[in-house]
Scaffold this motif. Structure first.
Motif, PDB file in Angstrom:
ATOM      1  N   LYS A  32       0.821  -1.206   0.000  1.00 19.34           N
ATOM      2  CA  LYS A  32       0.000   0.000   0.000  1.00 19.34           C
ATOM      3  C   LYS A  32       0.858   1.260   0.000  1.00 19.34           C
ATOM      4  CE  LYS A  32      -3.656   2.332   2.656  1.00 19.34           C
ATOM      5  NZ  LYS A  32      -4.591   2.205   3.821  1.00 19.34           N
ATOM      6  N   PHE A  33       1.964   1.232   0.744  1.00 19.04           N
ATOM      7  CA  PHE A  33       2.786   2.426   0.891  1.00 19.04           C
ATOM      8  C   PHE A  33       4.095   2.337   0.100  1.00 19.04           C
ATOM      9  CE2 PHE A  33       0.113   2.324   4.765  1.00 19.04           C
ATOM     10  CZ  PHE A  33      -0.609   3.485   4.507  1.00 19.04           C
ATOM     11  N   ASN A  34       4.105   1.454  -0.903  1.00 22.08           N
ATOM     12  CA  ASN A  34       5.167   1.407  -1.917  1.00 22.08           C
ATOM     13  C   ASN A  34       6.568   1.216  -1.328  1.00 22.08           C
ATOM     14  OD1 ASN A  34       3.277   1.948  -4.074  1.00 22.08           O
ATOM     15  ND2 ASN A  34       3.249   4.074  -3.349  1.00 22.08           N
ATOM     16  N   VAL A  35       6.686   0.266  -0.420  1.00 21.17           N
ATOM     17  CA  VAL A  35       7.994  -0.080   0.126  1.00 21.17           C
ATOM     18  C   VAL A  35       8.653  -1.072  -0.821  1.00 21.17           C
ATOM     19  CG1 VAL A  35       9.240  -1.091   2.065  1.00 21.17           C
ATOM     20  CG2 VAL A  35       7.195   0.299   2.474  1.00 21.17           C
ATOM     21  N   SER A  36       9.751  -0.674  -1.414  1.00 19.93           N
ATOM     22  CA  SER A  36      10.385  -1.523  -2.429  1.00 19.93           C
ATOM     23  C   SER A  36      11.395  -2.499  -1.841  1.00 19.93           C
ATOM     24  CB  SER A  36      11.071  -0.652  -3.488  1.00 19.93           C
ATOM     25  OG  SER A  36      12.032   0.205  -2.882  1.00 19.93           O
ATOM     26  N   GLY A  37      12.023  -2.138  -0.724  1.00 20.39           N
ATOM     27  CA  GLY A  37      13.030  -3.005  -0.123  1.00 20.39           C
ATOM     28  C   GLY A  37      12.417  -4.087   0.742  1.00 20.39           C
ATOM     29  N   THR A  38      13.245  -5.072   1.105  1.00 22.35           N
ATOM     30  CA  THR A  38      12.755  -6.212   1.886  1.00 22.35           C
ATOM     31  C   THR A  38      13.470  -6.389   3.220  1.00 22.35           C
ATOM     32  OG1 THR A  38      14.293  -7.734   0.803  1.00 22.35           O
ATOM     33  CG2 THR A  38      12.111  -7.451  -0.216  1.00 22.35           C
ATOM     34  N   ARG A  39      14.367  -5.457   3.564  1.00 21.55           N
ATOM     35  CA  ARG A  39      15.094  -5.585   4.829  1.00 21.55           C
ATOM     36  C   ARG A  39      14.159  -5.228   5.981  1.00 21.55           C
ATOM     37  NH1 ARG A  39      19.655  -1.432   3.390  1.00 21.55           N
ATOM     38  NH2 ARG A  39      17.733  -0.480   2.582  1.00 21.55           N
ATOM     39  N   LEU A  40      13.916  -6.194   6.865  1.00 20.95           N
ATOM     40  CA  LEU A  40      12.934  -6.003   7.942  1.00 20.95           C
ATOM     41  C   LEU A  40      13.572  -6.291   9.291  1.00 20.95           C
ATOM     42  CD1 LEU A  40       9.226  -7.036   7.994  1.00 20.95           C
ATOM     43  CD2 LEU A  40      10.690  -7.704   9.904  1.00 20.95           C
ATOM     44  N   LEU A  41      13.373  -5.382  10.232  1.00 21.53           N
ATOM     45  CA  LEU A  41      13.830  -5.549  11.606  1.00 21.53           C
ATOM     46  C   LEU A  41      12.631  -5.881  12.478  1.00 21.53           C
ATOM     47  CD1 LEU A  41      16.022  -5.382  13.805  1.00 21.53           C
ATOM     48  CD2 LEU A  41      15.544  -2.925  13.968  1.00 21.53           C
ATOM     49  N   ASP A  42      12.633  -7.077  13.049  1.00 27.50           N
ATOM     50  CA  ASP A  42      11.551  -7.538  13.912  1.00 27.50           C
ATOM     51  C   ASP A  42      11.974  -7.318  15.357  1.00 27.50           C
ATOM     52  OD1 ASP A  42       9.309  -8.766  14.925  1.00 27.50           O
ATOM     53  OD2 ASP A  42       9.949 -10.809  14.452  1.00 27.50           O
ATOM     54  N   LEU A  43      11.522  -6.187  15.937  1.00 25.28           N
ATOM     55  CA  LEU A  43      11.874  -5.858  17.314  1.00 25.28           C
ATOM     56  C   LEU A  43      10.971  -6.622  18.280  1.00 25.28           C
ATOM     57  CD1 LEU A  43      12.470  -1.989  17.124  1.00 25.28           C
ATOM     58  CD2 LEU A  43      14.193  -3.796  17.387  1.00 25.28           C
ATOM     59  N   ALA A  44      11.538  -7.012  19.422  1.00 20.57           N
ATOM     60  CA  ALA A  44      10.827  -7.837  20.404  1.00 20.57           C
ATOM     61  C   ALA A  44      10.302  -9.094  19.721  1.00 20.57           C
ATOM     62  CB  ALA A  44       9.698  -7.055  21.064  1.00 20.57           C
ATOM     63  N   CYS A  45      11.191  -9.780  19.035  1.00 22.10           N
ATOM     64  CA  CYS A  45      10.805 -10.912  18.179  1.00 22.10           C
ATOM     65  C   CYS A  45      10.450 -12.165  18.964  1.00 22.10           C
ATOM     66  CB  CYS A  45      11.911 -11.221  17.180  1.00 22.10           C
ATOM     67  SG  CYS A  45      13.458 -11.798  17.942  1.00 22.10           S
ATOM     68  N   GLY A  46      10.767 -12.204  20.265  1.00 19.08           N
ATOM     69  CA  GLY A  46      10.406 -13.360  21.071  1.00 19.08           C
ATOM     70  C   GLY A  46      11.023 -14.647  20.558  1.00 19.08           C
ATOM     71  N   THR A  47      10.198 -15.684  20.413  1.00 20.90           N
ATOM     72  CA  THR A  47      10.693 -16.985  19.953  1.00 20.90           C
ATOM     73  C   THR A  47      10.795 -17.068  18.441  1.00 20.90           C
ATOM     74  OG1 THR A  47       8.466 -17.944  19.923  1.00 20.90           O
ATOM     75  CG2 THR A  47       9.734 -18.139  21.976  1.00 20.90           C
ATOM     76  N   GLN A  98      22.702  -1.291  14.713  1.00 21.16           N
ATOM     77  CA  GLN A  98      22.049  -2.001  13.622  1.00 21.16           C
ATOM     78  C   GLN A  98      22.123  -1.175  12.331  1.00 21.16           C
ATOM     79  OE1 GLN A  98      20.952  -5.070  13.821  1.00 21.16           O
ATOM     80  NE2 GLN A  98      21.260  -5.265  16.025  1.00 21.16           N
ATOM     81  N   ALA A  99      21.908  -1.850  11.209  1.00 19.56           N
ATOM     82  CA  ALA A  99      21.903  -1.165   9.917  1.00 19.56           C
ATOM     83  C   ALA A  99      20.566  -0.441   9.730  1.00 19.56           C
ATOM     84  CB  ALA A  99      22.111  -2.189   8.805  1.00 19.56           C
ATOM     85  N   GLU A 100      20.346   0.096   8.534  1.00 24.00           N
ATOM     86  CA  GLU A 100      19.048   0.675   8.210  1.00 24.00           C
ATOM     87  C   GLU A 100      18.150  -0.392   7.592  1.00 24.00           C
ATOM     88  OE1 GLU A 100      19.534   4.115   5.751  1.00 24.00           O
ATOM     89  OE2 GLU A 100      19.824   5.427   7.474  1.00 24.00           O
ATOM     90  N   PHE A 101      16.851  -0.247   7.824  1.00 18.63           N
ATOM     91  CA  PHE A 101      15.895  -1.239   7.356  1.00 18.63           C
ATOM     92  C   PHE A 101      14.760  -0.562   6.596  1.00 18.63           C
ATOM     93  CE2 PHE A 101      18.066  -3.027  10.958  1.00 18.63           C
ATOM     94  CZ  PHE A 101      18.287  -4.341  10.583  1.00 18.63           C
ATOM     95  N   GLY A 135      11.268   3.955   4.157  1.00 19.20           N
ATOM     96  CA  GLY A 135      10.769   2.793   4.881  1.00 19.20           C
ATOM     97  C   GLY A 135       9.577   3.122   5.755  1.00 19.20           C
ATOM     98  N   ILE A 136       8.965   2.088   6.314  1.00 16.73           N
ATOM     99  CA  ILE A 136       7.824   2.285   7.191  1.00 16.73           C
ATOM    100  C   ILE A 136       8.033   1.539   8.512  1.00 16.73           C
ATOM    101  CG2 ILE A 136       6.154   2.709   5.355  1.00 16.73           C
ATOM    102  CD1 ILE A 136       5.174  -0.186   5.680  1.00 16.73           C
ATOM    103  N   PHE A 137       7.424   2.080   9.541  1.00 19.96           N
ATOM    104  CA  PHE A 137       7.434   1.507  10.878  1.00 19.96           C
ATOM    105  C   PHE A 137       6.011   1.063  11.190  1.00 19.96           C
ATOM    106  CE2 PHE A 137       7.474   2.894  15.614  1.00 19.96           C
ATOM    107  CZ  PHE A 137       7.630   1.583  16.049  1.00 19.96           C
ATOM    108  N   VAL A 244       0.956   2.782  11.346  1.00 26.56           N
ATOM    109  CA  VAL A 244       1.926   2.701  10.250  1.00 26.56           C
ATOM    110  C   VAL A 244       2.427   4.116  10.010  1.00 26.56           C
ATOM    111  CG1 VAL A 244       2.376   1.972   7.884  1.00 26.56           C
ATOM    112  CG2 VAL A 244       0.596   0.802   9.228  1.00 26.56           C
ATOM    113  N   VAL A 245       3.754   4.307  10.091  1.00 22.21           N
ATOM    114  CA  VAL A 245       4.312   5.658   9.964  1.00 22.21           C
ATOM    115  C   VAL A 245       5.534   5.634   9.044  1.00 22.21           C
ATOM    116  CG1 VAL A 245       3.484   6.293  12.263  1.00 22.21           C
ATOM    117  CG2 VAL A 245       5.818   5.431  11.993  1.00 22.21           C
ATOM    118  N   ARG A 246       5.894   6.822   8.583  1.00 20.90           N
ATOM    119  CA  ARG A 246       7.074   6.992   7.737  1.00 20.90           C
ATOM    120  C   ARG A 246       7.787   8.272   8.171  1.00 20.90           C
ATOM    121  NH1 ARG A 246       5.478   6.280   1.959  1.00 20.90           N
ATOM    122  NH2 ARG A 246       6.504   4.243   2.016  1.00 20.90           N
ATOM    123  N   LYS A 247       9.073   8.347   7.916  1.00 18.86           N
ATOM    124  CA  LYS A 247       9.840   9.546   8.284  1.00 18.86           C
ATOM    125  C   LYS A 247       9.276  10.786   7.619  1.00 18.86           C
ATOM    126  CE  LYS A 247      14.447   7.615   9.240  1.00 18.86           C
ATOM    127  NZ  LYS A 247      15.873   7.672   8.846  1.00 18.86           N
TER     128      LYS A 247
END
Length: 252
Positions: A32-47, A98-101, A135-137, A244-247
């Protein structure tokens, strides 16, 4: 109960969680928000259940969690399905190095485990610093309605052959917070007897307006605020709120 024991029980207790809906929500919002990259940071990822599922759907996932034992389970889970996911032990309120995502997510109401306003605001700033410009958060939280009316002074229970639990929830010391007292009864297959373990968990939430203000202060533009995996706006009895937010271009 040790964190290691709880980590291994967590997946059994969360087996009915809407993981498919979370994954689909992330995929839909990226489209929906046209994110072309696939690098994803899963914070508090648990198990790592969502980390693995997102990686299987084409994302290049990195996982971060505070619990070393949760991460051990996550790493084993990824290896079992032949997926390489780097996992790091860090507090999301003190994220660094961490890198950028292209996408950063905090799902499964994990943000609600932060106990102070300062930690929530620090997390938003950390996400801003690790997100690409386009990117989006994405994150979800319990609504105030859910905390105050569906958790506080409520009891939930489950009786299964291997793991049973009783879950009592009480009002926390701060507004819109809850303390979950959980008692687990786990079958010891060697003796045929059940062992009891007790856990205490704390969650706290805030109004949509408060989250929105903190996000904008951190430099984000609000793209979407919705509820309960739908595209519709939250209402008075919505239980799970999605942001859902963006810079903001001016903040970059």
């Amino acid at each position: 109960m040790s964190y290691q024991q709880f980590a291994y029980l967590y997946d059994e207790l969360m087996k009915d969680a809407p993981y498919k809906e979370w994954v689909q929500f992330v995929k839909d919002r990226c489209a929906k928000f046209n994110v072309s990259g696939t690098r994803l940071l899963d914070l508090a990822c648990g198990t790592g259940e969502l980390s693995v599922r997102l990686a299987q759907d084409g994302f290049s996932v990195t996982g971060v969690d505070l619990s070393e034992d949760m991460l051990a389970v996550a790493q084993a889970k990824a290896e079992d399905v032949g997926i390489r996911i780097p996992f790091f032990q860090q507090n999301m309120a003190h994220l660094e190095g961490q890198a950028e995502f292209d996408v950063i997510s905090i799902l499964c109401d994990s943000l609600n485990y932060l106990q102070t306003e300062e930690d929530v605001k620090a997390t938003f700033l950390n996400v801003f610093q690790h997100l690409t410009d386009e990117g989006i958060f994405i994150f979800d939280v319990h609504s105030i309605y859910k905390i105050d009316h569906l958790f506080i002074n409520q009891t939930y229970a489950s009786s299964e052959e291997v793991v049973s639990f009783i879950w009592n929830s009480f009002a926390g010391e701060t507004p819109n917070s809850v303390e979950h007292e959980l008692s687990f009864f786990v079958l010891d297959e060697g003796t045929g007897k059940y062992e009891r373990y007790d856990e205490l968990h704390f969650q706290r939430t805030y109004s949509i307006k408060q989250y929105s203000n903190w996000l904008m202060e951190a430099g984000f533009d609000l793209l979407e605020v919705s509820a309960d995996f739908e595209s519709s706006e939250p209402h008075s009895q919505s239980e799970r709120i999605f942001f859902v937010v963006r810079k903001n271009k001016k903040a970059i």
